[in-house]
Design a protein around this motif. Structure first.
Motif, short mmCIF file in Angstrom:
data_model
loop_
_atom_site.label_atom_id
_atom_site.label_comp_id
_atom_site.label_asym_id
_atom_site.label_seq_id
_atom_site.Cartn_x
_atom_site.Cartn_y
_atom_site.Cartn_z
N GLU A 23 16.63 -5.43 20.60
CA GLU A 23 15.25 -5.42 21.05
C GLU A 23 14.58 -4.07 20.84
O GLU A 23 13.37 -4.00 20.58
N TYR A 24 15.37 -2.99 20.94
CA TYR A 24 14.82 -1.64 20.80
C TYR A 24 15.58 -0.91 19.67
O TYR A 24 16.55 -0.20 19.92
N LEU A 27 16.72 2.74 19.90
CA LEU A 27 17.71 3.10 20.92
C LEU A 27 19.05 3.40 20.25
O LEU A 27 19.49 2.67 19.35
N GLY A 53 13.37 1.06 26.65
CA GLY A 53 14.71 0.77 26.16
C GLY A 53 15.79 1.39 27.04
O GLY A 53 16.83 0.77 27.28
#
Length: 239
Positions: A23-24, A27, A53
């Motif tokens: 999702e990030y 990160l 994140g």
């Protein structure tokens, strides 16, 4: 001494923690220390990324009711504890201690079972992948180890052997990465991906700034400060 690098890829939806990295993409989580015995593991991880994140990562990673390491099952009942050593809105430094790792099959468990003790581990989680760099004494072949790990992966995980070689510079890249702020890391990563450092250049600072939604002067400053860190550490650790 020998050095191996394994990479475990996680399909989305197969692991709650790795889903945060899907999702990030900005990160990243790198270990500065990671050691294991046949019964315990202890490590220090540094995570950098956007504030949202980091919060999502901490919610999952620090949950003592779930396992962040199991390769063969979604969870296990081994005991684990976490201690946040340091933190900012865009970073965390976390100490982990785990017991009964023989009941929770992580990559270090399989490595120790194959080559014995005396192993040092580095790891990096980013963008749906979990990369392990392993330093061990001896000349044991890794074909059987690879087959053992691969045969124990749960659905949605895949394994790749990146390299096998005599040990070289150890941990220099990780030490450098820890000195970069999230903002520097983001600017540098985007510049590499956009072709800013290719010859001839495929992107300008103005184009990077537009992509990142930042003033040109800000991107220029972050790149220069990141370059200063990378070059200084390279000279200090390799020349």
């Amino acid at each position: 001494m020998r050095e191996i690098e394994f990479s475990v890829a996680y399909e989305p939806g197969t692991d709650a923690l790795m889903d945060v990295f899907h999702e990030y993409p900005a990160l990243s989580c790198r270990s500065s220390a990671c050691y294991s015995s046949p019964s315990t593991m202890w490590r220090i991880d540094h995570v950098h990324g956007p504030e949202a994140g980091i919060e999502a990562f901490a919610d999952v990673f620090l949950d003592e009711g779930r396992c962040n390491e199991c390769l063969d099952q979604p969870g296990c009942d081994s005991r684990r504890e976490y201690h946040v050593l340091d933190g900012t809105p865009t970073s965390r430094t976390i100490y982990t201690y785990r017991e009964e790792v023989h009941r929770c099959h992580s990559l270090p468990y399989f490595v120790l079972d194959h080559v014995g003790e005396g192993v040092v581990f580095e790891s990096c989680r980013t963008d749906g992948g979990y990369r392990w760099k392993i330093l061990y004494p001896g000349e044991q072949a890794v074909g059987e180890l690879f087959d053992t790990i691969e045969s124990n992966l749960r659905d949605g995980l895949s394994l790749e052997l990146s390299h096998l070689r005599q040990s070289g510079k150890w941990d220099a890249d990780v030490r450098t990465a820890f000195q970069l702020s999230h903002e520097q890391w983001e600017a540098l990563t985007h510049a590499v991906e956009a072709g800013y450092y290719t010859r001839p250049r495929e992107a300008t600072v103005a184009e990077l700034a537009e992509d990142l939604g930042l003033p040109r002067s800000t991107v220029q400053y972050r790149l220069r400060s990141a370059e200063d860190v990378v070059v200084s550490e390279f000279v200090r650790n390799t020349l």
